[in-house]
Motif scaffolding. Structure first.
Motif, mmCIF file in Angstrom:
data_model
loop_
_atom_site.group_PDB
_atom_site.id
_atom_site.type_symbol
_atom_site.label_atom_id
_atom_site.label_comp_id
_atom_site.label_asym_id
_atom_site.label_seq_id
_atom_site.Cartn_x
_atom_site.Cartn_y
_atom_site.Cartn_z
ATOM 1 N N SER A 83 0.468 -1.213 0.000
ATOM 2 C CA SER A 83 -0.084 -0.207 0.019
ATOM 3 C C SER A 83 0.571 1.040 -0.032
ATOM 4 O O SER A 83 2.135 1.394 0.620
ATOM 5 C CB SER A 83 -0.716 -0.128 1.288
ATOM 6 O OG SER A 83 -1.362 1.406 0.983
ATOM 7 N N THR A 84 0.605 1.715 -0.647
ATOM 8 C CA THR A 84 0.815 3.545 -0.400
ATOM 9 C C THR A 84 0.211 4.527 0.809
ATOM 10 O O THR A 84 0.678 4.876 1.055
ATOM 11 C CB THR A 84 0.297 4.658 -1.648
ATOM 12 O OG1 THR A 84 -0.650 4.890 -1.594
ATOM 13 C CG2 THR A 84 1.729 3.986 -2.900
ATOM 14 N N ILE A 103 -0.891 -8.104 7.602
ATOM 15 C CA ILE A 103 0.211 -7.912 7.560
ATOM 16 C C ILE A 103 0.475 -7.105 6.198
ATOM 17 O O ILE A 103 -0.102 -6.980 5.121
ATOM 18 C CB ILE A 103 1.216 -9.220 6.821
ATOM 19 C CG1 ILE A 103 1.013 -10.114 7.973
ATOM 20 C CG2 ILE A 103 2.724 -8.439 6.827
ATOM 21 C CD1 ILE A 103 1.807 -11.657 7.450
ATOM 22 N N VAL A 104 1.493 -5.901 6.617
ATOM 23 C CA VAL A 104 0.991 -4.394 5.086
ATOM 24 C C VAL A 104 2.369 -4.453 4.705
ATOM 25 O O VAL A 104 3.176 -4.100 6.232
ATOM 26 C CB VAL A 104 -0.078 -3.403 6.142
ATOM 27 C CG1 VAL A 104 -1.366 -3.716 5.995
ATOM 28 C CG2 VAL A 104 0.772 -2.904 7.202
ATOM 29 N N ASP A 131 12.207 0.409 -0.593
ATOM 30 C CA ASP A 131 11.692 0.128 -2.868
ATOM 31 C C ASP A 131 10.355 0.813 -2.557
ATOM 32 O O ASP A 131 9.872 1.260 -1.638
ATOM 33 C CB ASP A 131 11.480 -1.025 -3.125
ATOM 34 C CG ASP A 131 12.068 -1.191 -4.669
ATOM 35 O OD1 ASP A 131 11.507 -0.154 -5.374
ATOM 36 O OD2 ASP A 131 12.840 -1.684 -5.076
ATOM 37 N N ASN A 132 9.853 0.800 -4.088
ATOM 38 C CA ASN A 132 8.756 1.312 -4.231
ATOM 39 C C ASN A 132 7.431 0.489 -4.790
ATOM 40 O O ASN A 132 7.736 -0.706 -3.664
ATOM 41 C CB ASN A 132 8.610 2.384 -5.684
ATOM 42 C CG ASN A 132 8.549 1.445 -6.937
ATOM 43 O OD1 ASN A 132 8.487 0.491 -6.314
ATOM 44 N ND2 ASN A 132 9.950 2.202 -7.883
ATOM 45 N N PHE A 133 6.235 1.470 -4.068
ATOM 46 C CA PHE A 133 4.825 0.348 -4.347
ATOM 47 C C PHE A 133 4.587 -0.280 -4.824
ATOM 48 O O PHE A 133 4.225 -1.676 -4.894
ATOM 49 C CB PHE A 133 3.640 1.660 -4.356
ATOM 50 C CG PHE A 133 2.039 0.594 -4.266
ATOM 51 C CD1 PHE A 133 2.188 0.194 -2.954
ATOM 52 C CD2 PHE A 133 1.794 -0.029 -5.925
ATOM 53 C CE1 PHE A 133 0.789 -0.932 -3.599
ATOM 54 C CE2 PHE A 133 0.642 -0.363 -6.061
ATOM 55 C CZ PHE A 133 0.151 -0.861 -4.861
ATOM 56 N N LEU A 151 -4.936 -11.867 -0.418
ATOM 57 C CA LEU A 151 -4.101 -10.633 -0.654
ATOM 58 C C LEU A 151 -5.285 -9.427 -1.333
ATOM 59 O O LEU A 151 -6.464 -10.013 -1.935
ATOM 60 C CB LEU A 151 -3.614 -10.863 -2.064
ATOM 61 C CG LEU A 151 -2.681 -9.972 -2.808
ATOM 62 C CD1 LEU A 151 -1.796 -8.850 -1.846
ATOM 63 C CD2 LEU A 151 -1.918 -9.918 -3.688
ATOM 64 N N LEU A 152 -5.676 -8.481 -0.412
ATOM 65 C CA LEU A 152 -6.244 -7.806 -0.619
ATOM 66 C C LEU A 152 -6.605 -5.816 -1.198
ATOM 67 O O LEU A 152 -6.790 -5.526 -0.729
ATOM 68 C CB LEU A 152 -7.495 -7.271 1.081
ATOM 69 C CG LEU A 152 -8.128 -8.473 1.122
ATOM 70 C CD1 LEU A 152 -8.646 -8.745 2.591
ATOM 71 C CD2 LEU A 152 -9.920 -8.120 0.301
ATOM 72 N N ASN A 153 -5.661 -6.166 -2.005
ATOM 73 C CA ASN A 153 -4.867 -5.212 -3.204
ATOM 74 C C ASN A 153 -6.021 -5.059 -4.309
ATOM 75 O O ASN A 153 -7.022 -5.934 -4.246
ATOM 76 C CB ASN A 153 -3.438 -5.694 -3.751
ATOM 77 C CG ASN A 153 -2.761 -4.307 -3.224
ATOM 78 O OD1 ASN A 153 -1.804 -5.574 -2.291
ATOM 79 N ND2 ASN A 153 -2.180 -3.786 -3.149
#
Ligand code: F0G
Length: 357
Positions: A83-84, A103-104, A131-133, A151-153
């Motif tokens: 997440s951002t 867990i994020v 690192d980045n998103f 996964l809940l993206n």
């Protein structure tokens, strides 16, 4: 839907879970506000959907309510996401409510303070990935495929099912008349896909006769979808090192790009990018002209609107809805840095009288 509570569950027949088992914090039913001052200045009929009024302060709560309900139905014990910031804040809260481990994976140093505080305080295990998103999402996906977590993206389709209720609410508020345009910020490109799905479902159910154009706004330093739309392409070229002050949409390789491009092309919409400066200016404009406080990513929709008017893309009098995705207090640093420091003064009436003038 008449007589039902004003939250997203008033549309329960359109949601793929058993409503009686929902994990809910009363998400949705957010304010839909006519911007009188900006409408006058910009010569359009401007409405905003204030998603910062959701339980954890962003639209993600709609998706998480459905997604975490599904997680319980699937009997998982651990949920996770990259997440951002806002997705992690929301997931942490809904996981807490459901009694699930959470867990994020966050891009180190690039998550706004309010969001980080929420994820930590609701008890998620927070991993700051150096690192980045996009990289964080790549890694968490490996854990999901390995069976370590659910996964809940927004690659999770149940997330989008919840978020499509933004469209339902907009249409109901407009008495089943479609606006001409819906404008919203685009990061991982889930929300524009979700809203378009909602629009199509209500169109196919004969609740509306016309559909709006979907307009996606990205930050200049993170605009792969905009580049694809410029060339009318069906795929994107990922941006390797995305950069923008709007950290929520600091994403170079949006996973939902095929759905987002379809939403834009099918609806005769478009995509455009705005600079960080334009985003911050729009954020201040909205706060000062309408009293609505949003985080930078959300202001991208207003910055985009202004640019579209300047470019002559929008006609005077058109009905436009901007989706304001997250609350001002998500990123307090940005707000404070934009203002002068408060004056520290002794509690002396005469002195204060002089200062107030
Ligand atoms: N606005 C805000 C405030 C967001 O947090 C996000 C995404 C977006 C817009 C873009 O939505 O990804 O569906 O295109 N935030 C994600 C997160 C990426 O991790 O919180 P999108």
């Amino acid at each position: 839907f008449e007589g039902r509570k004003w939250n997203m569950w008033r549309y329960k027949e359109f949601l793929p879970v058993d409503e009686s088992k929902k994990v809910s914090l009363n998400e949705g039913g957010t304010p839909f506000i006519k911007c009188n001052n900006l409408s006058k200045d910009l010569k359009v009929d401007l409405y905003v959907k204030v998603e910062g009024s959701n339980p954890t302060g962003s639209f993600k709560d709609r998706g998480m309510s459905v997604g975490v309900t599904k997680a319980l139905e699937f009997n998982v014990d651990t949920v996770g996401c990259a997440s951002t910031g806002n997705t992690s804040a929301s997931l942490a809260a809904y996981a807490a409510r459901a009694g699930l481990r959470c867990i994020v994976f966050l891009p180190a140093g690039k998550v706004a303070l309010g969001k980080l505080a929420q994820a930590m305080f609701h008890g998620a295990q927070v991993l700051s990935i150096k690192d980045n998103f996009d990289k964080a999402l790549e890694i968490v996906t490996k854990f999901a495929l390995g069976g370590y977590l659910y996964l809940l993206n927004s690659v999770n389709p149940f997330r989008l099912e919840g978020q499509k209720t933004i469209a339902f609410e907009i249409l109901e508020e407009l008495n089943w008349e479609s606006p001409d345009h819906i404008i919203l910020p685009v990061g991982n490109a889930g929300n524009i896909s979700a809203i378009w799905k909602g629009i199509k479902e209500f169109y196919e159910s004969d609740f509306i006769d016309e559909k709006p154009c979907m307009i996606g706004i990205q930050a200049e330093g993170a605009s792969p979808i905009v580049e694809a739309v410029k060339k009318q392409k069906l795929d994107i070229k990922p941006v390797k090192n995305p950069e923008t002050v709007a950290t929520a949409i600091r994403i170079g390789s949006p996973v939902n790009y095929p759905k987002a491009l379809r939403a834009i092309y099918e609806s005769n919409g478009t995509a455009l990018s705005v600079s960080d400066e334009e985003i911050l200016k729009a954020q201040r404009l909205l706060a000062k002209k309408e009293g609505i406080g949003v985080e930078p990513a959300s202001a991208a929709s207003i910055a985009g609107l202004i640019k579209l008017i300047d470019d002559g893309y929008l006609d005077h009098g058109e009905r436009v809805v901007c989706v304001l995705t997250g609350h001002l207090l998500k990123d307090p640093k940005i707000a404070i840095n934009a203002c002068k420091k408060p004056l520290e003064v002794e509690p002396d009436f005469n002195l204060l009288k002089k200062i107030i003038g």
